[in-house]
Write a protein that holds these residues in place. Sequence first.
Motif, PDB file in Angstrom:
ATOM      1  N   VAL A 161       0.864  -1.181   0.000  1.00 24.69           N
ATOM      2  CA  VAL A 161       0.000   0.000   0.000  1.00 24.69           C
ATOM      3  C   VAL A 161       0.903   1.234   0.000  1.00 24.69           C
ATOM      4  O   VAL A 161       1.846   1.310   0.776  1.00 24.69           O
ATOM      5  N   GLY A 162       0.612   2.159  -0.892  1.00 21.01           N
ATOM      6  CA  GLY A 162       1.437   3.362  -0.951  1.00 21.01           C
ATOM      7  C   GLY A 162       0.925   4.323  -1.992  1.00 21.01           C
ATOM      8  O   GLY A 162      -0.138   4.132  -2.575  1.00 21.01           O
ATOM      9  N   GLY A 163       1.713   5.327  -2.228  1.00 15.11           N
ATOM     10  CA  GLY A 163       1.350   6.355  -3.191  1.00 15.11           C
ATOM     11  C   GLY A 163       2.366   6.460  -4.310  1.00 15.11           C
ATOM     12  O   GLY A 163       2.984   5.480  -4.705  1.00 15.11           O
ATOM     13  N   GLN A 164       2.549   7.679  -4.806  1.00 16.60           N
ATOM     14  CA  GLN A 164       3.425   7.943  -5.948  1.00 16.60           C
ATOM     15  C   GLN A 164       4.814   7.352  -5.794  1.00 16.60           C
ATOM     16  O   GLN A 164       5.323   6.675  -6.692  1.00 16.60           O
ATOM     17  N   GLN A 165       5.452   7.631  -4.683  1.00 11.74           N
ATOM     18  CA  GLN A 165       6.842   7.198  -4.498  1.00 11.74           C
ATOM     19  C   GLN A 165       6.950   5.683  -4.401  1.00 11.74           C
ATOM     20  O   GLN A 165       7.896   5.093  -4.917  1.00 11.74           O
ATOM     21  N   THR A 166       5.983   5.043  -3.770  1.00  8.96           N
ATOM     22  CA  THR A 166       5.997   3.587  -3.660  1.00  8.96           C
ATOM     23  C   THR A 166       5.793   2.948  -5.026  1.00  8.96           C
ATOM     24  O   THR A 166       6.528   2.028  -5.406  1.00  8.96           O
ATOM     25  N   ILE A 167       4.824   3.452  -5.781  1.00  4.36           N
ATOM     26  CA  ILE A 167       4.579   2.928  -7.122  1.00  4.36           C
ATOM     27  C   ILE A 167       5.833   3.082  -7.976  1.00  4.36           C
ATOM     28  O   ILE A 167       6.283   2.139  -8.632  1.00  4.36           O
ATOM     29  N   GLN A 168       6.435   4.275  -7.949  1.00  2.34           N
ATOM     30  CA  GLN A 168       7.612   4.527  -8.769  1.00  2.34           C
ATOM     31  C   GLN A 168       8.790   3.653  -8.349  1.00  2.34           C
ATOM     32  O   GLN A 168       9.516   3.129  -9.202  1.00  2.34           O
ATOM     33  N   ALA A 169       9.005   3.466  -7.064  1.00  2.00           N
ATOM     34  CA  ALA A 169      10.125   2.645  -6.581  1.00  2.00           C
ATOM     35  C   ALA A 169      10.007   1.212  -7.083  1.00  2.00           C
ATOM     36  O   ALA A 169      10.994   0.606  -7.524  1.00  2.00           O
ATOM     37  N   PHE A 170       8.815   0.657  -7.068  1.00  2.00           N
ATOM     38  CA  PHE A 170       8.629  -0.726  -7.520  1.00  2.00           C
ATOM     39  C   PHE A 170       8.640  -0.818  -9.041  1.00  2.00           C
ATOM     40  O   PHE A 170       9.059  -1.832  -9.595  1.00  2.00           O
ATOM     41  N   ARG A 171       8.219   0.224  -9.738  1.00  2.00           N
ATOM     42  CA  ARG A 171       8.354   0.246 -11.203  1.00  2.00           C
ATOM     43  C   ARG A 171       9.825   0.299 -11.590  1.00  2.00           C
ATOM     44  O   ARG A 171      10.251  -0.369 -12.527  1.00  2.00           O
ATOM     45  N   ASP A 172      10.598   1.084 -10.857  1.00  2.00           N
ATOM     46  CA  ASP A 172      12.020   1.244 -11.169  1.00  2.00           C
ATOM     47  C   ASP A 172      12.790  -0.070 -11.089  1.00  2.00           C
ATOM     48  O   ASP A 172      13.748  -0.272 -11.827  1.00  2.00           O
ATOM     49  N   ILE A 173      12.385  -0.966 -10.199  1.00  2.00           N
ATOM     50  CA  ILE A 173      13.083  -2.254 -10.071  1.00  2.00           C
ATOM     51  C   ILE A 173      12.302  -3.383 -10.753  1.00  2.00           C
ATOM     52  O   ILE A 173      12.579  -4.547 -10.533  1.00  2.00           O
ATOM     53  N   ASP A 174      11.340  -3.021 -11.589  1.00  2.00           N
ATOM     54  CA  ASP A 174      10.520  -3.972 -12.343  1.00  2.00           C
ATOM     55  C   ASP A 174       9.882  -5.018 -11.438  1.00  2.00           C
ATOM     56  O   ASP A 174       9.882  -6.209 -11.732  1.00  2.00           O
ATOM     57  N   ALA A 175       9.341  -4.568 -10.312  1.00  2.00           N
ATOM     58  CA  ALA A 175       8.734  -5.475  -9.343  1.00  2.00           C
ATOM     59  C   ALA A 175       7.234  -5.237  -9.186  1.00  2.00           C
ATOM     60  O   ALA A 175       6.638  -5.646  -8.207  1.00  2.00           O
ATOM     61  N   LEU A 176       6.642  -4.580 -10.156  1.00  2.54           N
ATOM     62  CA  LEU A 176       5.211  -4.297 -10.102  1.00  2.54           C
ATOM     63  C   LEU A 176       4.524  -5.088 -11.210  1.00  2.54           C
ATOM     64  O   LEU A 176       4.778  -4.861 -12.386  1.00  2.54           O
ATOM     65  N   ASP A 177       3.697  -6.054 -10.824  1.00  2.00           N
ATOM     66  CA  ASP A 177       2.977  -6.874 -11.798  1.00  2.00           C
ATOM     67  C   ASP A 177       1.523  -6.455 -11.933  1.00  2.00           C
ATOM     68  O   ASP A 177       0.927  -6.572 -12.998  1.00  2.00           O
ATOM     69  N   GLU A 178       0.939  -5.991 -10.838  1.00  2.00           N
ATOM     70  CA  GLU A 178      -0.469  -5.608 -10.832  1.00  2.00           C
ATOM     71  C   GLU A 178      -0.610  -4.352  -9.993  1.00  2.00           C
ATOM     72  O   GLU A 178       0.078  -4.185  -8.987  1.00  2.00           O
ATOM     73  N   LEU A 179      -1.495  -3.469 -10.419  1.00  2.00           N
ATOM     74  CA  LEU A 179      -1.737  -2.221  -9.715  1.00  2.00           C
ATOM     75  C   LEU A 179      -3.217  -2.133  -9.386  1.00  2.00           C
ATOM     76  O   LEU A 179      -4.061  -2.230 -10.275  1.00  2.00           O
ATOM     77  N   GLY A 180      -3.520  -1.975  -8.114  1.00  2.00           N
ATOM     78  CA  GLY A 180      -4.904  -1.802  -7.680  1.00  2.00           C
ATOM     79  C   GLY A 180      -5.133  -0.357  -7.291  1.00  2.00           C
ATOM     80  O   GLY A 180      -4.333   0.241  -6.574  1.00  2.00           O
ATOM     81  N   VAL A 181      -6.212   0.210  -7.791  1.00  6.40           N
ATOM     82  CA  VAL A 181      -6.542   1.606  -7.518  1.00  6.40           C
ATOM     83  C   VAL A 181      -7.932   1.656  -6.911  1.00  6.40           C
ATOM     84  O   VAL A 181      -8.879   1.101  -7.483  1.00  6.40           O
ATOM     85  N   VAL A 182      -8.059   2.288  -5.762  1.00  7.25           N
ATOM     86  CA  VAL A 182      -9.369   2.461  -5.146  1.00  7.25           C
ATOM     87  C   VAL A 182      -9.805   3.900  -5.390  1.00  7.25           C
ATOM     88  O   VAL A 182      -9.097   4.842  -5.038  1.00  7.25           O
TER      89      VAL A 182
END
Length: 80
Positions: free
Chosen positions: A13-34
């Motif tokens: 769970v996080g915001g802009q910086q968390t999303i970007q950090a995991f994108r930067d290391i190619d560790a984001l497979d799915e994104l949930g948005v409420v």
Amino acid sequence: MREADFAGDVHLVGGQQTIQAFRDIDALDELGVVVMPVLLGDGLRLTLEKSATTPLQLAGSRTFPDGSAEHRYTLVRDRD
């Protein structure tokens, strides 16, 4: 996590910086948005202003009694 052969999902769970950090290391497979039915003026960006565009594909949605909705997206990594 992948290299450690971690079995299962990791929910973050996080915001802009968390999303970007995991994108930067190619560790984001799915994104949930409420999406919550509250007006916040200009709204909030999900990613940093100058971050690269990554195509998303809707994987599913659900709604809640309070009027909020969750949308789950998978990242489209290769486009032929």
